[in-house]
Write a protein that holds these residues in place. Structure first.
Motif, PDB file in Angstrom:
ATOM      1  N   ARG A  82      -7.064 -19.167 102.576  1.00  0.00           N
ATOM      2  CA  ARG A  82      -6.639 -18.516 103.858  1.00  0.00           C
ATOM      3  C   ARG A  82      -6.482 -17.067 102.999  1.00  0.00           C
ATOM      4  O   ARG A  82      -5.584 -16.804 102.693  1.00  0.00           O
ATOM      5  N   MET A  83      -7.371 -16.077 103.759  1.00  0.00           N
ATOM      6  CA  MET A  83      -7.045 -14.728 103.532  1.00  0.00           C
ATOM      7  C   MET A  83      -6.397 -14.068 104.507  1.00  0.00           C
ATOM      8  O   MET A  83      -6.567 -14.301 105.685  1.00  0.00           O
ATOM      9  N   ARG A  84      -5.343 -13.311 103.968  1.00  0.00           N
ATOM     10  CA  ARG A  84      -4.242 -12.988 104.997  1.00  0.00           C
ATOM     11  C   ARG A  84      -3.995 -11.568 104.462  1.00  0.00           C
ATOM     12  O   ARG A  84      -4.149 -10.800 103.582  1.00  0.00           O
ATOM     13  N   ARG A  85      -3.706 -10.605 105.768  1.00  0.00           N
ATOM     14  CA  ARG A  85      -3.101  -9.304 105.439  1.00  0.00           C
ATOM     15  C   ARG A  85      -1.670  -8.989 105.313  1.00  0.00           C
ATOM     16  O   ARG A  85      -0.866  -9.490 105.966  1.00  0.00           O
ATOM     17  N   SER A  86      -1.507  -8.103 104.054  1.00  0.00           N
ATOM     18  CA  SER A  86       0.051  -8.167 104.003  1.00  0.00           C
ATOM     19  C   SER A  86       0.295  -6.783 104.893  1.00  0.00           C
ATOM     20  O   SER A  86      -0.346  -6.322 105.513  1.00  0.00           O
ATOM     21  N   GLU A  87       1.741  -6.416 104.900  1.00  0.00           N
ATOM     22  CA  GLU A  87       2.277  -5.333 105.641  1.00  0.00           C
ATOM     23  C   GLU A  87       1.541  -3.973 105.440  1.00  0.00           C
ATOM     24  O   GLU A  87       1.282  -3.200 106.277  1.00  0.00           O
ATOM     25  N   ASP A  88       1.147  -3.653 104.122  1.00  0.00           N
ATOM     26  CA  ASP A  88       0.488  -2.477 103.722  1.00  0.00           C
ATOM     27  C   ASP A  88      -1.077  -2.444 103.800  1.00  0.00           C
ATOM     28  O   ASP A  88      -1.606  -1.751 103.383  1.00  0.00           O
TER      29      ASP A  88
END
Length: 330
Positions: free
Chosen positions: A274-280
């Protein structure tokens, strides 16, 4: 001595919608509620603080509707977040194991810590028990998530206390923990993703009875992530052996990638990325490896064929558009 800290938070959001929402601070905590369970899951303490909002001062209509919170009382009796959290941290003490209903509370608590410039006291990685997930593993299919009020009703432990206030929901969550066969599911830790590994050495590997999980450090792009060998390695979730690939990594939607490997000892193992976005805004990977039955393999081949057809169609459209763009003007 181990203590289970069953935590629940209530938070407010911008009454003006997304336009007035501060980046990376969508929810401002307005109430902390927690109960402390000992190693025998007996309730031995409780904690509750009202917090006066400083950022989103007007309570959102949905928050008022769900919590029935007295806005005037909150503004008059609520304390500042920094003081409330410091008192909470002192209260939970040594050997704290955090438990929540769902996966949001610890993430939003840490977002509030960051916003107010407080030191994050939690271990990294932050492992906790998602009681909602544990309840599903014991009373459902392990995937569907039940709301707290329905779980309480199903478990026959309804009290006079209302729902959707922090201490009351923490109490009910603790009651569910007491009633469930906790020993059967205590190996199923959850991981909070707010603070990610900062290097390959910090990357997280967790092994569960039926599957394993890997959490990567952030990468600038999806392409950088999928090009990393550690990300794409296929390892047996039982013996950690490198697997022979039967189906190489493919994706239908660029968010999820699937592969199939074969362990000579334990059989077929499905990999899922799963590709997920970090806070930045960077990309990190959550990869799971799970044993699959023979009758489940056909579905993987079907998804691979679906991905192939989509790829062919995109290529066809791209060539047609290129051809149209190359036509001379009349």
């Amino acid at each position: 001595m181990k203590n289970y800290i069953v935590l629940d938070l209530e938070w407010n959001q911008s009454a003006g919608g997304k336009e007035d929402t501060i980046e990376n601070f969508p929810f401002e905590i307005i109430e902390i509620g927690a109960v402390k369970l000992n190693e025998s899951l007996e309730e031995v303490g409780e904690f509750r603080r009202l917090i006066k909002p400083k950022v989103y001062k007007e309570l959102h209509e949905k928050i008022l509707e769900v919590t029935h919170m007295d806005e005037k009382l909150l503004m008059e009796e609520g304390m500042d977040f920094v003081t409330a959290f410091e008192e909470f941290a002192e209260w939970w003490g040594e050997g704290a194991v955090f438990c929540t209903w769902g996966s949001m509370d610890l993430t939003e608590l840490q977002r509030n810590l960051t916003y107010y410039g407080l030191t994050n006291p939690f271990k990294k990685p932050l492992l906790y028990y998602d009681v909602q997930k544990l309840y599903s593993l014991l009373h459902g299919d392990g995937k569907d998530r039940q709301s707290l009020d329905i779980a309480v009703f199903e478990s026959g432990m309804m009290e006079e206390r209302p729902f959707h206030r922090a201490l009351d929901d923490a109490h009910y969550t603790g009651r569910i923990m007491q009633s469930m066969e906790f020993e059967k599911v205590k190996e199923y830790w959850s991981t909070d993703y707010y603070r990610l590994p900062e290097s390959p050495e910090e990357e997280v590997y967790l092994v569960f009875p039926e599957y394993s999980k890997y959490i990567s450090r952030p990468f600038p792009t999806k392409l950088d992530a999928i090009a990393d060998k550690t990300v794409t390695d296929l390892l047996c979730c039982k013996c950690n052996r490198m697997l022979r690939k039967k189906i190489r990594w493919f994706s239908v939607n660029q968010k999820f990638y699937t592969a199939l490997g074969c362990c000579p000892v334990h059989g077929n193992v499905k990999g899922k990325i799963r590709m997920r976005r970090s806070e930045d805004g960077q990309v990190y990977v959550v990869k799971t490896m799970k044993l699959v039955r023979e009758d489940e393999i056909g579905e993987i081949y079907e998804k691979k064929e679906e991905a192939r057809k989509k790829r062919v169609e995109k290529t066809k459209v791209r060539k047609q558009n290129k051809k149209k763009g190359a036509l001379p003007l009349s």
